[in-house]
Every structure is written in structure tokens, then in C-alpha cells.
Design a protein around this motif. Structure first.
Motif, short mmCIF file in Angstrom:
data_model
loop_
_atom_site.label_atom_id
_atom_site.label_comp_id
_atom_site.label_asym_id
_atom_site.label_seq_id
_atom_site.Cartn_x
_atom_site.Cartn_y
_atom_site.Cartn_z
N MET A 39 39.94 55.15 -64.62
CA MET A 39 41.21 54.89 -63.96
C MET A 39 42.25 55.95 -64.32
SD MET A 39 41.21 52.31 -61.88
CE MET A 39 42.92 51.84 -61.72
N GLU A 40 42.17 56.44 -65.55
CA GLU A 40 43.12 57.48 -65.96
C GLU A 40 42.97 58.71 -65.07
OE1 GLU A 40 44.19 60.19 -69.89
OE2 GLU A 40 43.00 58.36 -70.11
N GLN A 41 41.72 59.07 -64.75
CA GLN A 41 41.48 60.22 -63.87
C GLN A 41 42.03 59.96 -62.48
OE1 GLN A 41 37.25 60.70 -64.04
NE2 GLN A 41 37.30 61.93 -65.91
N MET A 84 34.04 61.68 -56.82
CA MET A 84 32.83 61.41 -57.60
C MET A 84 32.92 60.10 -58.35
SD MET A 84 30.35 63.45 -57.20
CE MET A 84 29.42 63.00 -58.66
N TYR A 85 34.12 59.64 -58.62
CA TYR A 85 34.32 58.39 -59.34
C TYR A 85 33.55 57.24 -58.69
CZ TYR A 85 36.91 54.67 -61.75
OH TYR A 85 37.26 53.57 -62.50
N PHE A 86 33.45 57.29 -57.36
CA PHE A 86 32.83 56.17 -56.64
C PHE A 86 31.30 56.26 -56.60
CE2 PHE A 86 37.18 56.23 -55.00
CZ PHE A 86 37.53 54.93 -55.31
N ALA A 87 30.76 57.25 -57.28
CA ALA A 87 29.31 57.28 -57.43
C ALA A 87 28.84 56.19 -58.38
CB ALA A 87 28.86 58.66 -57.95
N SER A 88 29.75 55.76 -59.27
CA SER A 88 29.36 54.73 -60.25
C SER A 88 30.36 53.57 -60.31
CB SER A 88 29.24 55.36 -61.65
OG SER A 88 30.44 56.02 -62.01
N HIS A 89 31.35 53.56 -59.40
CA HIS A 89 32.33 52.48 -59.35
C HIS A 89 32.54 52.06 -57.90
CE1 HIS A 89 33.20 54.63 -63.11
NE2 HIS A 89 33.60 53.47 -63.59
N SER A 90 32.96 50.82 -57.71
CA SER A 90 33.19 50.32 -56.36
C SER A 90 34.69 50.27 -56.07
CB SER A 90 32.59 48.92 -56.19
OG SER A 90 33.33 47.97 -56.96
N LEU A 91 35.02 50.25 -54.79
CA LEU A 91 36.41 50.08 -54.38
C LEU A 91 36.97 48.77 -54.89
CD1 LEU A 91 36.69 51.29 -50.66
CD2 LEU A 91 37.95 52.16 -52.63
N LEU A 92 36.18 47.74 -54.80
CA LEU A 92 36.62 46.41 -55.24
C LEU A 92 36.92 46.42 -56.74
CD1 LEU A 92 37.15 43.52 -54.40
CD2 LEU A 92 34.73 43.00 -54.81
N VAL A 145 37.88 49.02 -58.52
CA VAL A 145 39.13 49.77 -58.71
C VAL A 145 40.33 48.91 -58.35
CG1 VAL A 145 40.50 51.71 -57.85
CG2 VAL A 145 38.07 52.03 -58.38
N ALA A 146 40.23 48.19 -57.23
CA ALA A 146 41.34 47.34 -56.80
C ALA A 146 41.62 46.24 -57.81
CB ALA A 146 41.03 46.74 -55.43
N ASP A 147 40.56 45.63 -58.35
CA ASP A 147 40.73 44.57 -59.35
C ASP A 147 41.45 45.10 -60.59
OD1 ASP A 147 39.48 42.71 -57.76
OD2 ASP A 147 37.52 42.93 -58.71
N GLN A 148 40.99 46.23 -61.08
CA GLN A 148 41.58 46.80 -62.30
C GLN A 148 43.01 47.25 -62.04
OE1 GLN A 148 38.99 49.61 -64.17
NE2 GLN A 148 40.39 50.04 -65.86
N PHE A 149 43.23 47.87 -60.90
CA PHE A 149 44.57 48.33 -60.54
C PHE A 149 45.54 47.16 -60.44
CE2 PHE A 149 47.44 49.73 -56.91
CZ PHE A 149 48.24 50.55 -57.69
N ASN A 150 45.09 46.06 -59.86
CA ASN A 150 45.93 44.88 -59.71
C ASN A 150 46.29 44.28 -61.07
OD1 ASN A 150 45.85 41.55 -59.05
ND2 ASN A 150 47.07 42.83 -57.68
N LYS A 151 45.34 44.27 -62.00
CA LYS A 151 45.60 43.74 -63.34
C LYS A 151 46.59 44.61 -64.11
CE LYS A 151 41.04 41.57 -63.73
NZ LYS A 151 39.70 41.65 -64.35
N MET A 152 46.69 45.88 -63.72
CA MET A 152 47.62 46.80 -64.37
C MET A 152 49.00 46.77 -63.71
SD MET A 152 44.95 50.00 -64.76
CE MET A 152 46.13 51.11 -65.49
N LYS A 187 33.89 57.40 -45.65
CA LYS A 187 32.87 58.04 -46.48
C LYS A 187 32.33 57.09 -47.56
CE LYS A 187 34.70 62.69 -45.76
NZ LYS A 187 35.26 63.92 -46.39
N TYR A 188 32.91 55.90 -47.63
CA TYR A 188 32.45 54.89 -48.59
C TYR A 188 31.62 53.86 -47.80
CZ TYR A 188 32.67 51.39 -52.32
OH TYR A 188 32.36 50.48 -53.31
#
Length: 389
Positions: free
Chosen positions: A1-3, A69-77, A79-86, A98-99
Motif C-alpha cells: 500500500m505504501e508503494q 505490477m502490484y495486482f499480480a499478487s493483490h486484488s482490487l477488492l 486494496v479497497a478493503d485496506q484503503f477503507n480501513k485506513m 486490464k484487470y
């Protein structure tokens, strides 16, 4: 997430607020979810970044691209969950087509995070509309075209011109402040003014890459076609590029392109939605004529310049410009007696020697002339129609 946050902050900070596309003021940006689609290279990404920089706090806003490249090993969902918690409130996702599972995951994000806004863009218009069935009525979709002649004047030459309605243009209100001779600027636009990235030194090469990406990847991926069919699609585009303009004869096309006659109309539709061509349909309202295609053009005059094997036929270029610019705010149909019809008005497009003969049967007819600086009576300069948006 920092990236992701670092990438987002950098992109927003680098974005200029000097020029805004015509669509910026038409979008209802406060919706919980919305999408922006359009051909590659027309400025969708820049518009998102401009909105963030002008209106939102970078502390609770995240801009990302779905091809990172982040989404090669992470999902949009994820990212959204973690972003929302922050404490995240605004999630902007670029190039979402492209996803692979974008539509299903956007639906889940919309349903699970009711306090978070999601805005996305897509260059593959076909894929976006195909995936919208999962989103139902949750997300309005806005379509954006390339630069008008008016926008080109502002972006490339810092000349501000007001938007003119069709009625304004027909009433001879066209003017470019402090420009006595508009034709040299107009000729520049026809060759290399439709795409914002035309300022790049390698513009022609970049535009060819846009064409190749669209024809070899976007359309085949959407339609489930193989590489050999992609080559046939490019051959079909070449036929259109070198025609004056192209009147579709399915049997002849099938022979030239080696595409099944039954598939050609579908492939032309795919190319139209992908921003490669325009199809001019009949004005007749009867069921038998519904959707009948009278002529096929390249999508814009810049494509005509780079794709034609020889000097583009000037009549084709003129008609391409008129249809390209006027379709943004109007339904343009073919005319039974002339070139085009808009709202029961008839338009004949030609050079400065064009006469009135084609308008003899028209109730409201106009001659659109290239190579003239200003109009009179029912004669309108072609360049004036580029001030429409």
C-alpha cells in the motif's frame, strides 16, 4: 500500500491544471461510482488526476492503475478493503479493463463500502460495456472523444475560443480571437491535433502503437478472436483508410479481407466502439432501414493522415472532420440528397468552389466549404464546426 500511495501522490503532483477537456464540466463527480471511457490517448487519466488535485485531499484519496505490477499478487477488492480501513474515501482506478475480474470486484466494493467513492476509466469501451451488466445501474458511464479544433487551439496555441452551438455556427458567430487567418491552424489540426499527446516528438509512432494495441489486443480480447483474425481486422481497417469514403459492400469486403461475410458487420461495430472508425447510418426511420450503414470513415483525420498509403483524398478528410466533430453533441445521419443530415437540416461538404446544386430539394440546406475563412448566407466555413465542443 505504501508503494501505491507513493505512486498516487507523485502522479497527482505532476498533473497540470492549465487545460481541462470539454468533458470535465459535464461529469457529476460526486456520485458514489462512475466510469469514464474513450479511445486510447484522449486524456482520461489526466482528467482523473486533475479532479483529485483540484478538489480532493491526497490523504484520503488513492489513484492507481489496474496494470500496475502490484495486482499480480493483490486484488482490487483487497486494496479497497485496506484503503477503507485506513480512512480512505476516494478510490480512482485507471485502465480498469486490464484487470480481468474488474466488474465483479467493483460490484462488491460498491456494496460493501458504502462510504467510499469509486471512479474508474477504461480505454476498451467494448469491455467496459460488456462488464457493466454486473454493475447494473450502480455506475453511470461517460464517454469522451478526442480534442475538438477549439480545444486544440487552447492546448497547443493558448488561444481561448468559446464553445459554439450548431445554431451559433449557422448564424455566422464563428471567430477566433486575434487570429485573422484560421486556415493554417486548421490544417495543422487535421494532421495532428485530435490527440493531446500530439505534442510528443514521436507522435506518429505513438499513434500507430495506439492503433496496433486496439486492433491486436482490445478488440480480439473482447470478442475472443485469435491472432490471425486480428491481422484480418487490420486489413479491414486498411480498406477503410484508403477509400473515398468507404461504402460497405459485404461480399467484396469478404473477398478482400478473407473475413466471413456474416462477421464483417460485427467487426465494423467493434472497430467503431473502439474508436477506430465511424459508421454513418441512414436517416430513414422505417424498420427496414434501422441501423443501415451508408458510409464508413476512419474515426478522425489524424488516423487518415497516418494510415492512408498515399495522400489522403481531401473530400474524405473534410467529411471525416465534419462527422467527427458534430457527433459529440448531435445525431448525424446520411442525407438522401446530400452528405449529412442533422435535425432535419441538410449539409453538403466540399471545397471553396462547391455549388448549391445538391441542396435544391432541401428545406434547410447549408454548404460547408473548406478553404474559406468566413461564411455568408447558407455557406459556412468547415473549420467553424470544430468549435462545437
Amino acid at each position: 500500500m505504501e508503494q501505491l500511495f507513493e505512486f498516487s501522490r507523485k502522479k497527482v503532483a505532476e498533473t497540470s491544471l492549465d487545460f481541462f477537456r470539454y468533458k470535465y464540466g459535464q461529469i457529476k463527480w460526486n456520485g458514489r461510482m462512475l466510469g469514464l471511457v474513450g479511445p486510447r490517448g484522449v486524456g482520461k487519466s489526466t482528467m482523473l488526476l486533475q479532479y483529485i488535485r483540484q478538489n480532493l485531499s491526497i490523504n484520503d484519496t488513492l489513484y492507481l492503475s489496474a496494470d500496475q505490477m502490484y495486482f499480480a499478487s493483490h486484488s482490487l477488492l483487497e486494496v479497497a478493503d485496506q484503503f477503507n480501513k485506513m480512512g480512505g474515501k476516494h478510490l480512482f482506478i485507471d485502465e480498469i479493463h486490464k484487470y480481468p475480474t474488474w466488474s465483479q470486484e467493483l460490484k462488491e466494493i460498491y456494496d460493501h463500502h458504502t462510504d467510499m467513492q469509486v471512479v474508474f476509466t477504461g480505454s476498451s469501451i467494448l469491455d467496459i460495456y460488456k462488464g457493466m451488466s454486473d454493475l447494473s445501474r450502480r455506475a453511470p458511464i461517460y464517454e469522451m472523444q478526442g480534442l475538438s479544433f477549439r480545444e486544440y487551439l487552447q492546448l497547443f496555441h493558448h488561444i481561448e475560443v468559446p464553445v459554439l452551438s450548431l445554431e451559433d455556427i449557422l448564424a455566422h458567430k464563428e471567430t477566433i480571437p486575434n487570429v485573422a487567418h484560421p486556415l493554417p491552424l486548421f490544417k495543422e489540426y487535421l494532421q495532428s491535433g485530435y490527440y493531446p499527446f500530439a505534442r510528443d516528438i514521436d507522435f506518429n509512432q505513438e499513434l500507430l502503437q495506439v492503433v496496433n494495441q486496439t486492433m491486436e489486443n482490445d478488440i480480439p480480447q473482447y470478442a475472443g478472436l485469435n491472432v490471425s483474425v486480428a491481422r484480418k481486422l487490420k486489413r479491414l481497417l486498411g480498406v477503410v483508410a484508403n477509400s473515398v469514403p468507404f461504402k460497405p459492400q459485404m461480399t467484396t469486403l469478404a473477398q478482400v479481407t478473407e473475413i466471413s461475410r456474416n462477421d464483417i458487420s460485427d467487426y465494423l461495430y467493434f472497430m467503431e466502439r473502439a474508436g477506430m472508425i465511424m459508421q454513418l447510418r441512414a436517416a430513414t426511420q422505417g424498420i427496414r432501414e434501422l441501423g443501415k450503414v451508408e458510409k464508413v470513415y476512419l474515426d478522425n483525420t489524424n488516423l487518415t493522415t497516418i494510415l492512408a498509403e498515399k495522400q489522403p483524398e481531401i473530400g474524405n478528410v473534410r467529411e471525416t472532420f465534419f462527422l467527427n466533430q458534430m457527433r459529440v453533441n448531435h445525431v448525424v445521419k446520411s442525407s438522401a440528397i446530400s452528405d449529412f443530415e442533422i435535425d432535419q437540416r441538410t449539409f453538403e461538404v466540399g471545397g471553396k468552389s462547391k455549388g448549391q446544386r445538391q441542396l435544391l430539394g432541401a428545406e434547410q440546406g447549408y454548404i460547408i466549404k473548406d478553404d474559406i475563412e468566413f461564411g455568408y448566407s447558407n455557406v459556412i466555413p468547415l473549420w467553424a464546426f470544430g468549435l462545437n465542443y
